[in-house]
Design an enzyme around this catalytic site. Structure first.
Site, PDB file in Angstrom:
ATOM      1  CB  CYS A 281      -0.783  -0.009   1.254  1.00 30.23           C
ATOM      2  SG  CYS A 281      -1.817   1.619   1.422  1.00 30.23           S
TER       3      CYS A 281
ATOM      4  CD  GLU B 135       1.687  -0.955   8.335  1.00 27.80           C
ATOM      5  OE1 GLU B 135       0.439  -1.286   8.117  1.00 27.80           O
ATOM      6  OE2 GLU B 135       2.123  -0.022   8.753  1.00 27.80           O
TER       7      GLU B 135
ATOM      8  CB  SER C  27      -9.184  -6.452   5.423  1.00 23.33           C
ATOM      9  OG  SER C  27      -9.163  -6.564   6.574  1.00 23.33           O
TER      10      SER C  27
HETATM   11  S1  SF4 Z   1      -5.418   0.230   6.164  1.00 22.51           S
HETATM   12 FE1  SF4 Z   1      -5.521   0.178   3.937  1.00 22.51          FE
HETATM   13  S2  SF4 Z   1      -5.011   2.320   3.265  1.00 22.51           S
HETATM   14 FE2  SF4 Z   1      -4.334   1.989   5.293  1.00 22.51          FE
HETATM   15  S3  SF4 Z   1      -2.165   1.400   5.153  1.00 22.51           S
HETATM   16 FE3  SF4 Z   1      -3.458  -0.461   5.288  1.00 22.51          FE
HETATM   17  S4  SF4 Z   1      -3.869  -1.128   3.220  1.00 22.51           S
HETATM   18 FE4  SF4 Z   1      -3.222   0.829   3.190  1.00 22.51          FE
END
Ligand code: SF4
Length: 407
Positions: free
Chosen positions: A147, A177, A373
């Site tokens: 992203c 992440e 999600s």
């Molecule tokens: S929640 Fe969605 S927009 Fe936010 S960083 Fe994660 S994938 Fe990207």
């Protein structure tokens, strides 16, 4: 905003339609909830919920890759996003997962060949994984779904690193992440992951007194190579996993500012702590802001849908739990019957069974929502199931028609 082509079964007849009507007709800053009344049931849905930009982008790339490459082996490094409905559908279509969310190997890298496709999930991946893929000669550009809001955090981290700041990453250490963010520094910048305010307080002891014992033991597995508390806490900058709780992130930033003032005084504080905003993404902010719009309504029960490992979903559950009874469920299937629900206990990290969970009142106010999600179709099936349990028929066309009268 960009239009994405996604499988239609993630859309829904009623909820996606109402969402679209609001998007077309309202200001983005209108956070008031959507209300759907069906007989004695009121359903309140926050303005923002469900698939965000990064999730739509990742899903679009996955399905396009499957369609265009019927002869190839397609691997995903790990879950594309944290939603079991989406991941299971990809598995059914033949996509194989190399790692579990916690990094454990499912399929070893030596099974992957140059001719295969490796998709990088929306959370991004570590430099180590990228280097393995590149060494095998596998093309990554077309299949990298990282992203852009995650990449933005990496850029922020690297900008601060250039100015010699030590990076404090506020994130969940086990989350893909945060692992990717920790890894994606150009150089061996001193950096450390802290999970919450409790850990921020623990770390502050070492900032104020680097001779405090047991730093390595307390933050085992969380700091960069050669981290030295005696010299690496002179300049700090905080960045966040994009999906943390906004209040906690603010609390942590404010806390570290006070700690650095205590240590270095007010005069030259700018030389010791970077003056930056948090790195939460737009979807996290909008979803949390719009769910807070519901806290003063008389909600009888809330259902939040999403993967149990989904950080942004768990933040919505945390907000709701403070104000009303809340069930964290992975899909409508967890409502086994009108008398029994299976839900996730975040503290114990287990599913639990609850009997007689549905309220019995003249008028009942439900809050239903999902993380970034969660497909709209899951939320709609949840609404339908609840209505079925209360014997309330739904006339979707009429609801949409009445809704449109407002504009
Ligand atoms: S929640 Fe969605 S927009 Fe936010 S960083 Fe994660 S994938 Fe990207």
């Amino acid at each position: 905003m960009k239009h994405f082509v996604l499988p239609t079964y993630y859309d829904s007849e009623l909820i996606s339609e109402l969402k679209e009507i609001r998007t077309k007709n309202e200001k983005r800053t209108d956070y008031s909830p959507t209300k759907i009344s069906i007989g004695k049931l009121n359903f309140f849905i926050p303005k923002y919920f469900g698939f965000c930009f990064g999730v739509k982008n990742a899903i679009e790339i996955c399905y396009k890759t499957i369609q265009e490459n019927p002869q190839k082996k397609i691997y995903l490094i790990s879950e594309i996003i944290h939603n079991p409905n989406v991941n299971n559908d990809l598995k059914k279509k033949g996509v194989k997962f190399l790692q579990k969310s916690n990094g454990e190997t499912i399929i070893p890298w030596n099974k992957v060949t140059k001719n295969d496709i490796v998709i990088i999930p929306a959370f991004g991946t570590t430099k180590e994984n990228m280097s393995i893929i590149q060494k095998k000669g596998i093309e990554t550009k077309s299949y990298d779904t990282t992203c852009p809001f995650v990449t933005k955090v990496w850029n922020r981290g690297n900008d601060l690193a250039k100015k010699d700041y030590t990076i404090l990453i506020h994130g969940k250490p086990e989350h893909e992440e945060t692992k990717a963010t920790f890894s994606n520094f150009k150089h061996n910048t001193p950096r450390i992951i802290i999970k919450n305010i409790k850990e921020a307080k623990l770390l502050s002891k070492y900032i104020l007194n680097p001779n405090e014992p047991d730093f390595k033991k307390t933050f085992k597995g969380r700091f960069s190579k050669k981290f030295n508390p005696k010299k690496d806490f002179q300049k700090i900058g905080v960045i966040n996993q994009t999906t943390m709780l906004a209040e906690e992130t603010q609390e942590i930033s404010y806390f570290f500012e006070q700690i650095m003032k205590k240590k270095y005084g007010n005069t030259h504080i700018k030389n010791h702590i970077a003056n930056t905003r948090d790195t939460l993404c737009y979807a996290t902010n909008e979803n949390q802001t719009s769910i807070k719009e519901l806290i003063n309504l008389n909600i009888d029960l809330a259902f939040i849908t999403g993967g149990y490992n989904s950080s942004n979903t768990s933040q919505l559950v945390k907000i709701c739990e403070k104000y009303f009874g809340t069930y964290f469920i992975s899909s409508e299937k967890k409502l086994i019957s009108e008398n029994e629900i299976i839900h996730f206990d975040m503290k114990k990290k287990i599913e639990k069974i609850q009997k007689n969970y549905l309220p019995n009142k003249k008028v009942i106010n439900f809050l239903i929502s999902g993380g970034a999600s969660c497909p709209d179709s899951v939320l709609e099936r949840l609404l339908e199931k609840i209505c079925k349990f209360y014997n309330q028929p739904i006339n979707k066309k009429k609801i949409i028609k009445n809704f449109l009268l407002k504009y």
